[in-house]
Write a protein that holds these residues in place. Structure first.
Motif, PDB file in Angstrom:
ATOM      1  N   ASP A 203       0.847  -1.210   0.000  1.00 30.90           N
ATOM      2  CA  ASP A 203       0.000   0.000   0.000  1.00 30.90           C
ATOM      3  C   ASP A 203       0.877   1.253   0.000  1.00 30.90           C
ATOM      4  O   ASP A 203       0.577   2.250  -0.667  1.00 30.90           O
ATOM      5  N   ALA A 204       1.949   1.185   0.775  1.00 28.84           N
ATOM      6  CA  ALA A 204       2.843   2.347   0.864  1.00 28.84           C
ATOM      7  C   ALA A 204       3.526   2.610  -0.476  1.00 28.84           C
ATOM      8  O   ALA A 204       3.679   3.769  -0.897  1.00 28.84           O
ATOM      9  N   VAL A 205       3.933   1.542  -1.155  1.00 32.06           N
ATOM     10  CA  VAL A 205       4.560   1.719  -2.477  1.00 32.06           C
ATOM     11  C   VAL A 205       3.550   2.324  -3.454  1.00 32.06           C
ATOM     12  O   VAL A 205       3.879   3.247  -4.215  1.00 32.06           O
ATOM     13  N   ALA A 206       2.317   1.832  -3.404  1.00 29.50           N
ATOM     14  CA  ALA A 206       1.288   2.374  -4.304  1.00 29.50           C
ATOM     15  C   ALA A 206       1.071   3.865  -4.021  1.00 29.50           C
ATOM     16  O   ALA A 206       0.941   4.671  -4.960  1.00 29.50           O
ATOM     17  N   ALA A 207       1.059   4.235  -2.750  1.00 25.78           N
ATOM     18  CA  ALA A 207       0.872   5.651  -2.390  1.00 25.78           C
ATOM     19  C   ALA A 207       2.057   6.488  -2.860  1.00 25.78           C
ATOM     20  O   ALA A 207       1.888   7.611  -3.366  1.00 25.78           O
ATOM     21  N   ALA A 208       3.262   5.937  -2.704  1.00 28.46           N
ATOM     22  CA  ALA A 208       4.467   6.672  -3.119  1.00 28.46           C
ATOM     23  C   ALA A 208       4.479   6.846  -4.638  1.00 28.46           C
ATOM     24  O   ALA A 208       4.843   7.907  -5.149  1.00 28.46           O
ATOM     25  N   ARG A 209       4.082   5.803  -5.349  1.00 27.63           N
ATOM     26  CA  ARG A 209       4.049   5.900  -6.815  1.00 27.63           C
ATOM     27  C   ARG A 209       3.030   6.938  -7.271  1.00 27.63           C
ATOM     28  O   ARG A 209       3.281   7.730  -8.178  1.00 27.63           O
ATOM     29  N   LYS A 210       1.891   6.944  -6.598  1.00 26.26           N
ATOM     30  CA  LYS A 210       0.833   7.891  -6.957  1.00 26.26           C
ATOM     31  C   LYS A 210       1.286   9.329  -6.718  1.00 26.26           C
ATOM     32  O   LYS A 210       0.937  10.244  -7.459  1.00 26.26           O
ATOM     33  N   ALA A 211       2.087   9.521  -5.676  1.00 24.28           N
ATOM     34  CA  ALA A 211       2.534  10.876  -5.337  1.00 24.28           C
ATOM     35  C   ALA A 211       3.696  11.341  -6.205  1.00 24.28           C
ATOM     36  O   ALA A 211       4.010  12.537  -6.244  1.00 24.28           O
ATOM     37  N   PHE A 212       4.357  10.400  -6.901  1.00 25.94           N
ATOM     38  CA  PHE A 212       5.603  10.746  -7.601  1.00 25.94           C
ATOM     39  C   PHE A 212       5.441  11.799  -8.700  1.00 25.94           C
ATOM     40  O   PHE A 212       6.215  12.764  -8.732  1.00 25.94           O
ATOM     41  N   PRO A 213       4.444  11.661  -9.605  1.00 22.35           N
ATOM     42  CA  PRO A 213       4.364  12.670 -10.678  1.00 22.35           C
ATOM     43  C   PRO A 213       4.192  14.096 -10.129  1.00 22.35           C
ATOM     44  O   PRO A 213       4.850  15.022 -10.608  1.00 22.35           O
ATOM     45  N   GLY A 214       3.339  14.243  -9.135  1.00 21.81           N
ATOM     46  CA  GLY A 214       3.097  15.578  -8.586  1.00 21.81           C
ATOM     47  C   GLY A 214       4.323  16.148  -7.889  1.00 21.81           C
ATOM     48  O   GLY A 214       4.711  17.306  -8.114  1.00 21.81           O
ATOM     49  N   TRP A 215       4.961  15.318  -7.060  1.00 18.13           N
ATOM     50  CA  TRP A 215       6.101  15.820  -6.265  1.00 18.13           C
ATOM     51  C   TRP A 215       7.325  16.049  -7.149  1.00 18.13           C
ATOM     52  O   TRP A 215       7.993  17.075  -7.042  1.00 18.13           O
TER      53      TRP A 215
ATOM     54  N   THR B  26      15.044  15.958  -3.771  1.00 15.83           N
ATOM     55  CA  THR B  26      15.265  15.965  -5.218  1.00 15.83           C
ATOM     56  C   THR B  26      14.032  15.522  -6.001  1.00 15.83           C
ATOM     57  O   THR B  26      14.094  15.416  -7.219  1.00 15.83           O
ATOM     58  N   GLY B  27      12.924  15.226  -5.296  1.00 16.36           N
ATOM     59  CA  GLY B  27      11.687  14.896  -6.012  1.00 16.36           C
ATOM     60  C   GLY B  27      11.311  13.430  -5.988  1.00 16.36           C
ATOM     61  O   GLY B  27      10.299  13.038  -6.577  1.00 16.36           O
ATOM     62  N   ASN B  28      12.127  12.586  -5.339  1.00 17.29           N
ATOM     63  CA  ASN B  28      11.711  11.200  -5.157  1.00 17.29           C
ATOM     64  C   ASN B  28      10.583  11.138  -4.149  1.00 17.29           C
ATOM     65  O   ASN B  28      10.372  12.071  -3.358  1.00 17.29           O
ATOM     66  N   THR B  29       9.871  10.014  -4.128  1.00 15.56           N
ATOM     67  CA  THR B  29       8.968   9.737  -3.027  1.00 15.56           C
ATOM     68  C   THR B  29       9.516   8.513  -2.289  1.00 15.56           C
ATOM     69  O   THR B  29      10.301   7.741  -2.842  1.00 15.56           O
ATOM     70  N   ALA B  30       9.109   8.376  -1.020  1.00 15.22           N
ATOM     71  CA  ALA B  30       9.797   7.413  -0.158  1.00 15.22           C
ATOM     72  C   ALA B  30       8.837   6.505   0.585  1.00 15.22           C
ATOM     73  O   ALA B  30       7.744   6.912   0.991  1.00 15.22           O
ATOM     74  N   VAL B  31       9.277   5.259   0.749  1.00 17.15           N
ATOM     75  CA  VAL B  31       8.655   4.345   1.701  1.00 17.15           C
ATOM     76  C   VAL B  31       9.732   4.061   2.747  1.00 17.15           C
ATOM     77  O   VAL B  31      10.774   3.489   2.428  1.00 17.15           O
ATOM     78  N   VAL B  32       9.481   4.509   3.959  1.00 21.95           N
ATOM     79  CA  VAL B  32      10.498   4.444   4.996  1.00 21.95           C
ATOM     80  C   VAL B  32      10.128   3.363   6.003  1.00 21.95           C
ATOM     81  O   VAL B  32       8.993   3.335   6.495  1.00 21.95           O
ATOM     82  N   VAL B  33      11.069   2.485   6.280  1.00 17.53           N
ATOM     83  CA  VAL B  33      10.890   1.549   7.393  1.00 17.53           C
ATOM     84  C   VAL B  33      11.677   2.128   8.563  1.00 17.53           C
ATOM     85  O   VAL B  33      12.895   2.265   8.493  1.00 17.53           O
ATOM     86  N   SER B  34      10.963   2.471   9.627  1.00 16.79           N
ATOM     87  CA  SER B  34      11.620   3.176  10.730  1.00 16.79           C
ATOM     88  C   SER B  34      12.519   2.232  11.514  1.00 16.79           C
ATOM     89  O   SER B  34      12.507   1.021  11.307  1.00 16.79           O
ATOM     90  N   SER B  35      13.277   2.804  12.435  1.00 15.86           N
ATOM     91  CA  SER B  35      14.024   1.981  13.387  1.00 15.86           C
ATOM     92  C   SER B  35      13.037   1.029  14.056  1.00 15.86           C
ATOM     93  O   SER B  35      11.963   1.437  14.495  1.00 15.86           O
ATOM     94  N   GLN B  36      13.423  -0.237  14.114  1.00 17.95           N
ATOM     95  CA  GLN B  36      12.502  -1.244  14.651  1.00 17.95           C
ATOM     96  C   GLN B  36      12.212  -1.018  16.130  1.00 17.95           C
ATOM     97  O   GLN B  36      11.055  -1.031  16.558  1.00 17.95           O
ATOM     98  N   ASP B  37      13.260  -0.806  16.913  1.00 19.62           N
ATOM     99  CA  ASP B  37      13.072  -0.711  18.362  1.00 19.62           C
ATOM    100  C   ASP B  37      12.886   0.730  18.841  1.00 19.62           C
ATOM    101  O   ASP B  37      12.569   0.949  20.006  1.00 19.62           O
ATOM    102  N   ARG B  38      13.129   1.682  17.979  1.00 24.75           N
ATOM    103  CA  ARG B  38      13.012   3.093  18.358  1.00 24.75           C
ATOM    104  C   ARG B  38      12.126   3.835  17.356  1.00 24.75           C
ATOM    105  O   ARG B  38      12.559   4.824  16.740  1.00 24.75           O
TER     106      ARG B  38
END
Lengths: 475, 287
Positions: B51-63, B174-186
């Motif tokens: 879902d996050a990748v789909a959201a990032a892809r959707k946001a890419f053209p605009g950003w 620079t205009g990329n969109t991101a899917v970030v996996v946060s620190s697991q324990d923090r």
């Protein structure tokens, strides 16, 4: 159509020898591999026997490159490296005619292309990069960027000498040493380049050139003492190399396949566009990773354009690569010819409309008549897969947005073409293309100052320009 | 003043500008450096990653299509909102990383300043990395950096805010969109950062933040055909080679940054360059 008397370049100019040997540590040596016979694809005659590398030879070459890096090249001032590289550029120019004829013999490309594109561009790459060797601190990678060490480089058969130059010149300029493996079917000009490197008196081991098939390439790219791998070739092999190098920390650049869209808008100068389309797909028999193999034409001008295109393609002369009148030479190998034939058959089977030039083909040699498919849909194999031959697939579009969507509808992303008289549309479309090189109202232009390389599955890293240096620096 | 019972926060994922729980319904307890319970975080799943990748892809053209000035202003706005949340971040960083308040203050300040530094790069990177190519022929040729696309970022495991910001800001500047996996324990500073991003005019989907088990989520991102690049900074050592192998399936760009990177050091352009393509454009010159 005008008749032209044949104007063949003499094959004697190539100084063809019966045997060629590999170049390791400054010496021409026999490899322990099974010698290969390289064939003139224009006649199917054997040109020469070439000794090839066994794994131990790869190891020897890497060791020689390591020694040369540690003891000489890696610590030599850039201003001194520069002079060696300038020498190579000049020697290529001096032996340009010989190299051009040899390239056309071994590769099958028309002499006018090897003479006017391959060899001059190869020389230009050495000349350009020579000047960088003592100016790397100004390249934007910090005040004193360091080389990586030993570069293992594997190149394809479509531009044998030019690809060798694109690989070796930046590597040397940045202070690396090289182990290069040219393609199995086209080893000769790289081995003459080795002679030139010897004439330029480069320290032994700075450049090593091996010969052999894919197994030798794999031994080079997976060698544990290689610090950097550069590969130009198919996306399929590129992925294998990227997997091989996973977890090793070795730096990798890949220049892989393409399926470029060449977009013709309704306001394009059609005669000029036809020339560009022909250059885009029939240059070098279509053996070009950035070939404009998908023609996207605005529907309103499609019939007119196709008529002009057929008329123009009918005049292309297919035949003897050494004839200066030849436009389209020989397909590089029987294997490649078979691949082209299979994909063309898939185009027929999937219902595309095939038009083939009625040009005469020589009786011997590997030739394929220029072919244009129309009524192609995006799902067909000929619209999706890289054919790497003189075969054009024509699709149509109605709106600029549709053109962009179709152009970008590919996992590749190496190049694209745009044909329109409207400046704002050129810049708009160029911005929308997900491709590393965009040619507007031109196609297939190359220059050492202009970075070249792909988006997505066409690879990563650039060759040429300031940007291209990054591939050979520890930054 | 009487003691009051504070309102505890539910920490959720951040996908496409919204804050969903994990579709898997899972959560995991987050503890401070001494082992005391802080909160439950959502344990993101494969489906959440997709879902996050789909959201990032959707946001890419605009950003990626926004002007660099506009991106710079949006990112600067993020820094403004970060500053307003400074105290909250200090508390969370101190708890997450087990550092003294004074140290946490300096980490948060550095993180905000780092964001400002990258915000200023949006409209300079093309000038610095691009330019005209003096080709030998009657052509005008220029090269420009362009964003790679959707970047999967495995955020550092130790540095919960400064490290996180140091890896996310250069990707989106620079205009990329991101899917970030946060620190697991923090993960808590990452969720709070998501709240900052959601209230800073950053379009939904430009940054998506997943909390959970890095080793569980990362392989799905590494093999996802619609992810263009992968930052391995926070990848567990034992998974790095496998992730790189998966990434080769679609020729992803892989930043093999080490987990040991010291984020208190001044950055250079390396993280901006890592997720940029170069586009070269040619046009003939003539009358």
């Amino acid at each position: 159509m005008w008749e032209y008397a044949p104007a063949p370049e003499s094959r004697d100019i190539a100084n063809l020898k019966p045997n060629y040997r590999m170049f390791i540590d400054g010496q021409f040596v026999e490899g322990a591999g099974e010698p290969l016979k390289t064939v003139n694809p224009g006649t199917e005659e054997v040109l020469a026997e070439v000794s090839t590398a066994a794994p131990a030879d790869v190891d020897k070459a890497v060791k020689a490159a390591r020694r040369a890096y540690d003891r000489v090249w890696g610590r030599m001032p850039g201003s001194e490296r520069a002079k060696y590289i300038f020498r190579i550029a000049r020697l290529i120019q001096e032996r340009g005619r010989e190299l051009a004829v040899l390239e056309s013999l071994d590769n099958g490309k028309p002499i006018k292309e090897s003479r006017d594109v391959d060899v001059p561009t190869a020389a230009a790459h050495f000349f350009y990069h020579a000047g960088w060797a003592d100016k790397l601190g100004y390249a934007g990678y910090g005040p004193d960027p360091k080389p990586l060490g030993v570069a293992g480089q594997v190149i394809p058969w479509n531009f044998p000498l030019m690809m060798a130059a694109w690989k070796i010149a930046p590597a040397l300029a940045c202070g690396n040493t090289v182990v290069l493996k040219p393609a199995e079917t086209t080893p000769l000009t790289a081995l003459v380049l080795a002679e030139i490197i010897q004439q330029a008196d480069l320290p032994p081991g700075v450049v090593n050139i091996l010969a052999g098939a894919g197994d030798v390439g794999a031994a080079v790219t997976s060698h544990p003492d290689v610090d950097k791998v550069a590969f130009t070739g198919s996306t399929e092999v590129g992925k294998i190399i990227q997997r091989q190098l996973a977890g090793t920390g070795r730096k990798l650049t890949l220049e892989l396949g393409g399926k470029a869209a060449n977009i013709v808008f309704d306001d394009a100068p059609l005669d000029q566009a036809v020339e560009g389309i022909v250059n885009g797909i029939f240059f070098n028999q279509g053996h070009v990773c950035c070939a404009g193999s998908r023609l996207l034409v605005q529907e309103s001008v499609a019939d007119e354009l196709l008529e002009k295109l057929h008329a123009r393609v009918s005049t292309l002369r297919v035949g003897d690569p050494l004839d200066k009148n030849t436009d389209v030479g020989a397909i590089n190998s029987r294997e490649q010819l078979t691949k082209i034939q299979q994909l063309v058959e898939s185009g027929d089977a999937e219902g595309a409309e095939r038009w083939t030039s009625a040009c005469p083909l020589p009786d011997k040699g590997f030739y394929f008549a220029p072919t244009v498919f129309s009524n192609v849909s995006q799902a067909m194999r000929i619209a999706r897969e890289e054919i790497f031959g003189p075969v054009l697939s024509v699709l149509t579009f109605r709106t600029p947005d549709e053109a962009v969507a179709k152009a970008n509808n590919t996992p590749y992303g190496l190049s694209a073409g745009i044909w329109t008289e409207k400046g704002s549309r050129i810049l708009w479309a160029a911005q929308k293309m997900r491709a590393g090189v965009v040619w507007a109202n031109t196609f297939n232009r190359f220059d050492p100052t202009a970075p070249f390389g792909g988006y997505q599955e066409s690879g990563f890293g650039r060759e040429g320009g300031r940007t291209g240096l990054e591939a050979y620096l520890d930054v | 003043m009487s003691d009051r019972i504070s309102v505890a926060k539910t920490y959720k994922l951040y996908i496409g500008g919204a804050f969903p729980r994990s579709e898997s319904g899972r959560s995991y307890p987050v503890v401070d450096a001494k082992g005391a319970f802080l909160a439950n975080a959502a344990q993101g799943s494969r489906k959440d990653a997709r879902d996050a990748v789909a959201a990032a892809r959707k946001a890419f053209p605009g950003w990626s299509g926004a002007t660099a000035y506009n991106r710079g202003q949006v990112l600067y706005r993020v820094a403004e909102v970060l500053e307003g949340r400074r105290e909250q971040f200090i508390t969370e960083v101190a708890a997450s990383e087990g550092v003294a308040v004074k140290k946490a203050q300096s980490l948060v300040d550095a993180a905000i300043d780092r964001w400002v530094w990258y915000a200023g790069w949006t409209d300079k990177v093309a000038t610095v990395l691009g330019g005209a190519n003096p080709v030998a022929g009657p052509y005008f040729s220029f090269s420009l950096p362009e964003p790679t696309g959707v970047v999967a970022v495995l955020a550092p495991q130790q540095s919960s805010l400064l490290g996180l910001i140091s890896v996310v800001a250069p990707v989106i500047a620079t205009g990329n969109t991101a899917v970030v996996v946060s620190s697991q324990d923090r993960p808590l500073p990452a969720v709070t950062l998501s709240e900052v991003l959601a209230t800073s005019d950053l379009p939904g989907g430009v940054v998506n933040v997943l909390t959970g088990r890095t080793a569980e989520i990362a392989p799905w991102l590494a093999s996802h055909a619609d992810v263009n690049a992968l930052d391995l900074t926070g990848a567990p050592e034992s998974t790095r080679a496998d992730l790189e192998r998966s990434a080769a399936g679609t020729v992803k760009r892989v930043l093999r940054a080490r987990p040991s990177e010291d984020f208190t050091r001044e950055p250079d352009l390396a993280r901006l360059r890592a997720f940029l393509e170069t586009k070269t454009v040619w046009h003939p010159m003539g009358v």
